[in-house]
Design a protein around this motif. Sequence first.
Motif, PDB file in Angstrom:
ATOM      1  N   PHE A  66      43.788  38.555  79.518  1.00  0.00           N
ATOM      2  CA  PHE A  66      45.217  38.746  79.346  1.00  0.00           C
ATOM      3  C   PHE A  66      45.923  37.417  79.102  1.00  0.00           C
ATOM      4  CE2 PHE A  66      49.552  39.134  80.943  1.00  0.00           C
ATOM      5  CZ  PHE A  66      49.988  40.270  80.285  1.00  0.00           C
ATOM      6  N   CYS A  67      45.446  36.361  79.800  1.00  0.00           N
ATOM      7  CA  CYS A  67      46.032  35.033  79.590  1.00  0.00           C
ATOM      8  C   CYS A  67      45.813  34.546  78.161  1.00  0.00           C
ATOM      9  CB  CYS A  67      45.438  34.020  80.572  1.00  0.00           C
ATOM     10  SG  CYS A  67      45.885  34.324  82.300  1.00  0.00           S
ATOM     11  N   TYR A  68      44.694  34.922  77.557  1.00  0.00           N
ATOM     12  CA  TYR A  68      44.394  34.517  76.186  1.00  0.00           C
ATOM     13  C   TYR A  68      45.057  35.438  75.163  1.00  0.00           C
ATOM     14  CZ  TYR A  68      41.002  30.902  77.380  1.00  0.00           C
ATOM     15  OH  TYR A  68      40.395  29.751  77.833  1.00  0.00           O
ATOM     16  N   GLY A  69      45.800  36.444  75.624  1.00  0.00           N
ATOM     17  CA  GLY A  69      46.483  37.341  74.698  1.00  0.00           C
ATOM     18  C   GLY A  69      45.636  38.494  74.230  1.00  0.00           C
ATOM     19  N   VAL A  70      44.497  38.682  74.850  1.00  0.00           N
ATOM     20  CA  VAL A  70      43.641  39.816  74.478  1.00  0.00           C
ATOM     21  C   VAL A  70      44.235  41.089  75.066  1.00  0.00           C
ATOM     22  CG1 VAL A  70      41.333  40.811  74.626  1.00  0.00           C
ATOM     23  CG2 VAL A  70      41.626  38.322  74.385  1.00  0.00           C
ATOM     24  N   ASN A  71      44.299  42.139  74.278  1.00  0.00           N
ATOM     25  CA  ASN A  71      44.843  43.420  74.751  1.00  0.00           C
ATOM     26  C   ASN A  71      43.805  44.100  75.650  1.00  0.00           C
ATOM     27  OD1 ASN A  71      46.496  45.610  75.104  1.00  0.00           O
ATOM     28  ND2 ASN A  71      45.898  46.591  73.171  1.00  0.00           N
ATOM     29  N   ILE A  72      44.137  44.290  76.892  1.00  0.00           N
ATOM     30  CA  ILE A  72      43.226  44.927  77.842  1.00  0.00           C
ATOM     31  C   ILE A  72      43.683  46.359  78.084  1.00  0.00           C
ATOM     32  CG2 ILE A  72      42.586  42.760  78.960  1.00  0.00           C
ATOM     33  CD1 ILE A  72      44.561  43.404  81.178  1.00  0.00           C
ATOM     34  N   ASP A  73      42.710  47.227  78.352  1.00  0.00           N
ATOM     35  CA  ASP A  73      43.005  48.636  78.631  1.00  0.00           C
ATOM     36  C   ASP A  73      43.263  48.806  80.122  1.00  0.00           C
ATOM     37  OD1 ASP A  73      42.661  49.362  75.986  1.00  0.00           O
ATOM     38  OD2 ASP A  73      40.498  49.715  76.241  1.00  0.00           O
ATOM     39  N   ILE A  74      44.446  49.293  80.439  1.00  0.00           N
ATOM     40  CA  ILE A  74      44.793  49.590  81.834  1.00  0.00           C
ATOM     41  C   ILE A  74      44.589  51.080  82.062  1.00  0.00           C
ATOM     42  CG2 ILE A  74      46.596  49.532  83.585  1.00  0.00           C
ATOM     43  CD1 ILE A  74      47.872  47.218  82.140  1.00  0.00           C
ATOM     44  N   THR A  75      43.755  51.407  83.040  1.00  0.00           N
ATOM     45  CA  THR A  75      43.426  52.797  83.354  1.00  0.00           C
ATOM     46  C   THR A  75      43.667  53.065  84.836  1.00  0.00           C
ATOM     47  OG1 THR A  75      41.111  52.254  83.813  1.00  0.00           O
ATOM     48  CG2 THR A  75      41.674  52.827  81.536  1.00  0.00           C
ATOM     49  N   ALA A  80      44.943  49.456  90.096  1.00  0.00           N
ATOM     50  CA  ALA A  80      45.136  48.878  91.433  1.00  0.00           C
ATOM     51  C   ALA A  80      44.516  47.493  91.504  1.00  0.00           C
ATOM     52  CB  ALA A  80      44.530  49.800  92.496  1.00  0.00           C
ATOM     53  N   MET A  81      43.334  47.330  90.921  1.00  0.00           N
ATOM     54  CA  MET A  81      42.649  46.039  90.921  1.00  0.00           C
ATOM     55  C   MET A  81      43.440  45.008  90.134  1.00  0.00           C
ATOM     56  SD  MET A  81      38.818  45.263  89.499  1.00  0.00           S
ATOM     57  CE  MET A  81      39.288  45.808  87.844  1.00  0.00           C
ATOM     58  N   LEU A  82      43.961  45.397  88.960  1.00  0.00           N
ATOM     59  CA  LEU A  82      44.731  44.462  88.156  1.00  0.00           C
ATOM     60  C   LEU A  82      46.045  44.075  88.833  1.00  0.00           C
ATOM     61  CD1 LEU A  82      44.243  45.880  84.546  1.00  0.00           C
ATOM     62  CD2 LEU A  82      43.379  43.716  85.449  1.00  0.00           C
ATOM     63  N   ARG A  83      46.666  45.046  89.484  1.00  0.00           N
ATOM     64  CA  ARG A  83      47.931  44.729  90.164  1.00  0.00           C
ATOM     65  C   ARG A  83      47.715  43.751  91.307  1.00  0.00           C
ATOM     66  NH1 ARG A  83      51.518  42.875  91.982  1.00  0.00           N
ATOM     67  NH2 ARG A  83      53.592  43.671  92.514  1.00  0.00           N
ATOM     68  N   CYS A  84      46.647  43.943  92.066  1.00  0.00           N
ATOM     69  CA  CYS A  84      46.359  43.015  93.172  1.00  0.00           C
ATOM     70  C   CYS A  84      45.909  41.651  92.642  1.00  0.00           C
ATOM     71  CB  CYS A  84      45.284  43.608  94.080  1.00  0.00           C
ATOM     72  SG  CYS A  84      45.815  45.072  94.992  1.00  0.00           S
ATOM     73  N   ALA A  85      45.112  41.632  91.578  1.00  0.00           N
ATOM     74  CA  ALA A  85      44.661  40.368  91.008  1.00  0.00           C
ATOM     75  C   ALA A  85      45.840  39.590  90.415  1.00  0.00           C
ATOM     76  CB  ALA A  85      43.608  40.625  89.937  1.00  0.00           C
ATOM     77  N   ALA A  86      46.762  40.293  89.784  1.00  0.00           N
ATOM     78  CA  ALA A  86      47.940  39.628  89.226  1.00  0.00           C
ATOM     79  C   ALA A  86      48.781  38.999  90.333  1.00  0.00           C
ATOM     80  CB  ALA A  86      48.769  40.634  88.432  1.00  0.00           C
ATOM     81  N   HIS A  87      48.896  39.702  91.454  1.00  0.00           N
ATOM     82  CA  HIS A  87      49.637  39.123  92.576  1.00  0.00           C
ATOM     83  C   HIS A  87      48.906  37.911  93.147  1.00  0.00           C
ATOM     84  CE1 HIS A  87      52.303  39.089  96.085  1.00  0.00           C
ATOM     85  NE2 HIS A  87      51.202  38.838  96.803  1.00  0.00           N
ATOM     86  N   PHE A  88      47.585  37.988  93.235  1.00  0.00           N
ATOM     87  CA  PHE A  88      46.810  36.882  93.775  1.00  0.00           C
ATOM     88  C   PHE A  88      46.915  35.650  92.866  1.00  0.00           C
ATOM     89  CE2 PHE A  88      42.874  34.437  94.105  1.00  0.00           C
ATOM     90  CZ  PHE A  88      42.774  34.239  95.477  1.00  0.00           C
ATOM     91  N   LEU A  89      46.866  35.847  91.573  1.00  0.00           N
ATOM     92  CA  LEU A  89      46.939  34.735  90.621  1.00  0.00           C
ATOM     93  C   LEU A  89      48.372  34.326  90.300  1.00  0.00           C
ATOM     94  CD1 LEU A  89      44.132  35.880  88.135  1.00  0.00           C
ATOM     95  CD2 LEU A  89      43.986  34.088  89.883  1.00  0.00           C
ATOM     96  N   LYS A  98      56.724  39.181  80.065  1.00  0.00           N
ATOM     97  CA  LYS A  98      55.713  40.222  79.902  1.00  0.00           C
ATOM     98  C   LYS A  98      54.368  39.778  80.444  1.00  0.00           C
ATOM     99  CE  LYS A  98      57.933  42.155  75.767  1.00  0.00           C
ATOM    100  NZ  LYS A  98      57.736  42.546  74.351  1.00  0.00           N
ATOM    101  N   ASN A  99      54.425  39.193  81.636  1.00  0.00           N
ATOM    102  CA  ASN A  99      53.197  38.762  82.296  1.00  0.00           C
ATOM    103  C   ASN A  99      52.459  39.980  82.864  1.00  0.00           C
ATOM    104  OD1 ASN A  99      51.268  36.958  83.186  1.00  0.00           O
ATOM    105  ND2 ASN A  99      52.725  35.608  84.206  1.00  0.00           N
ATOM    106  N   LEU A 100      51.357  39.728  83.575  1.00  0.00           N
ATOM    107  CA  LEU A 100      50.501  40.831  84.028  1.00  0.00           C
ATOM    108  C   LEU A 100      51.169  41.669  85.119  1.00  0.00           C
ATOM    109  CD1 LEU A 100      47.825  42.226  83.649  1.00  0.00           C
ATOM    110  CD2 LEU A 100      46.799  40.656  85.309  1.00  0.00           C
ATOM    111  N   ILE A 101      51.962  41.031  85.982  1.00  0.00           N
ATOM    112  CA  ILE A 101      52.609  41.805  87.048  1.00  0.00           C
ATOM    113  C   ILE A 101      53.609  42.807  86.466  1.00  0.00           C
ATOM    114  CG2 ILE A 101      54.248  41.644  88.944  1.00  0.00           C
ATOM    115  CD1 ILE A 101      52.789  39.256  89.992  1.00  0.00           C
ATOM    116  N   PRO A 102      54.546  42.421  85.620  1.00  0.00           N
ATOM    117  CA  PRO A 102      55.436  43.446  85.037  1.00  0.00           C
ATOM    118  C   PRO A 102      54.696  44.462  84.171  1.00  0.00           C
ATOM    119  CG  PRO A 102      55.801  41.313  84.000  1.00  0.00           C
ATOM    120  CD  PRO A 102      54.932  41.064  85.181  1.00  0.00           C
ATOM    121  N   ARG A 103      53.592  44.024  83.552  1.00  0.00           N
ATOM    122  CA  ARG A 103      52.804  44.970  82.736  1.00  0.00           C
ATOM    123  C   ARG A 103      52.187  46.050  83.625  1.00  0.00           C
ATOM    124  NH1 ARG A 103      49.076  44.614  78.361  1.00  0.00           N
ATOM    125  NH2 ARG A 103      48.435  46.771  77.945  1.00  0.00           N
ATOM    126  N   THR A 104      51.594  45.660  84.725  1.00  0.00           N
ATOM    127  CA  THR A 104      50.988  46.647  85.641  1.00  0.00           C
ATOM    128  C   THR A 104      52.062  47.499  86.332  1.00  0.00           C
ATOM    129  OG1 THR A 104      50.900  44.910  87.337  1.00  0.00           O
ATOM    130  CG2 THR A 104      48.902  45.304  86.038  1.00  0.00           C
TER     131      THR A 104
END
Length: 601
Positions: A66-75, A80-89, A98-104
């Motif tokens: 996501f940091c490199y601008g690659v489109n990732i599939d959120i399922t 839940a994993m992405l939301r927690c990882a975004a908070h951790f990072l 449009k960072n990962l936290i607002p995206r999730t």
Amino acid sequence: MPISDVSSDLTVEVGTASFSLHRFPLISRSGRIQKLLQEAKDAKICRLNVTGIPGGAEAFELAAKFCYGVNIDITLSNIAMLRCAAHFLEMTEEFSDKNLIPRTEGYLKEMVLPSISNSISVLHHCEKLRPLSEEINLVGRLISAIANNVCKEQLTSGLSKLDHNFSTKSVPTMETENTSDWWGKSMTVLSLDFFHRVLTAVKTKGLNQDLISRILIDYTHHSLQGLLARDPQLVKGSLSDTELQKKQKVIVETIVSLLPTPSRKSTVPMAFLSSLLKSAIAASTINSCRSDLERRIGLQLDQAILEDILIPTNSHGNHHCPIYDTEAILRIFSIFLNLDEDDDEDNYMRDESDMVYDFDIPRSPKQGSIIKVSKLLDNYLAEVALDSNLTPSKFIALAELLPDHARLANDGLYRAVDVFLKVHPNIKDSERYRLCKTINCQKLSQETCSHAAQNERLPVQTAVQVLYFEQIRLRNAMNGGHNQFFFSSTNAQFPQRSGSGAGSGCISPRDNYASVRRENRELKLEVARMRMRLTDLEKDHVSMKQELVKPHSASRLLRSFTRKLSKLNFLFRIKEMKNTNGGATSESRFFFQKRRRYSVS
């Protein structure tokens, strides 16, 4: 492998995995990576170790893409994993729009929180992400969303049913989708802690108790994996492991705490309550848990069958312990007999006399309930009587539990007592007498009385009592007053219910009528036989007149006729004893006249 063709200037290690990355894409979106690089003593550091990230290497790889601008599939499986990882990072909007936290967060609001089943699925994935999933309130938001949506769904379903009932249009009947079928069963994937929190929340919102019961049944059977079979002894080795027993104990205690409010009209099935009590005893749960289950079963005891109350004891390898827990059954039946008389709808109290009166009213709901319970207890006594380790005192306590008016007939109790005496031939005479004293001989059928009169296992006093009441019943039946003795004795025992004792007789009027008709047929057969004998006597009388002209044969014929006449007189005396107070029938009067005529001759 590096995401870009440009040579990497930073290697990030997450657990056993390492990623060749670049500093600029990471620090432009992740506040935590930026801090770690700033805190490093060597400004030209090329290796960074990141520990404690929720989801491990898989979560970091998605965040890095996501940091490199690659489109990732959120399922649903990785949100839940992405939301927690975004908070951790620390991938907030402070570092990039449009960072990962607002995206999730956008995905959660649009796809997860509005749906009950999606919220349950994401909540299940949060179990492995604790404690961070709790800290960011993701778990709390999911539970609240489930409770709110369930409340809305129940309200919508109720309104749709109301509209359907008041609709004037003729529409074909369609089966509505059961709410518990599409989200209740999905709760079986949750851990016990999350399940407890979700069900507590939906109960607070006012979820229907029927749905709560069905959800609890599904979850219990799934979590215990078949341990709630009707006969837990069939599950080999189910309690051999101490850890498994502890797990079962926690599950049963939690499920019992979530059951709906105990009531005589509860929607919780009796079979489920019985299975829970059997598992609670096997797992050695706390006393309050077992007491709660016993009270619930006692309130609904009229819905139980024999298998529901055959509760094994936790013998712990003791071979001299009774097979079934009779003490628990004694408490359950006592709860049923001591029910408070406050009705759930009328909400008023009745006095004790009213309670007894209602139990004795024929065809009343309480009369029907107590009759069912009395039959259930008699069947239970017949089953536990086969246990050679059962003490007479416990069996007597169960036999004496019900009041006399609870049983319309005592045949079932007599059979149970007879089986117990057969299995326990060496009990004391005092115990044998006390046990047989529980039988009301007035409420035994004719077949049972015949068996009891010849039963050598019964005390002499009981056999005499059976013969005495049988004699009185036969006498009253012959006199046409077969109901008088039994109803008078019943009314003497319950004078305050003189008008409600119709259901307390020994046998029904139909049985009495059949018995009288059978006895009348026997008497008519006897009269027919006597008529044939009298016809023979008339023939002998004619032949005797013809032979009187012969002196040598007159004395012989006279002696033969005298013997036959004496025999006939003896039979008529017996007949007169049977008809002392009932009056003679037309057939008997005819024979009396014949007898007098031939006696004079």
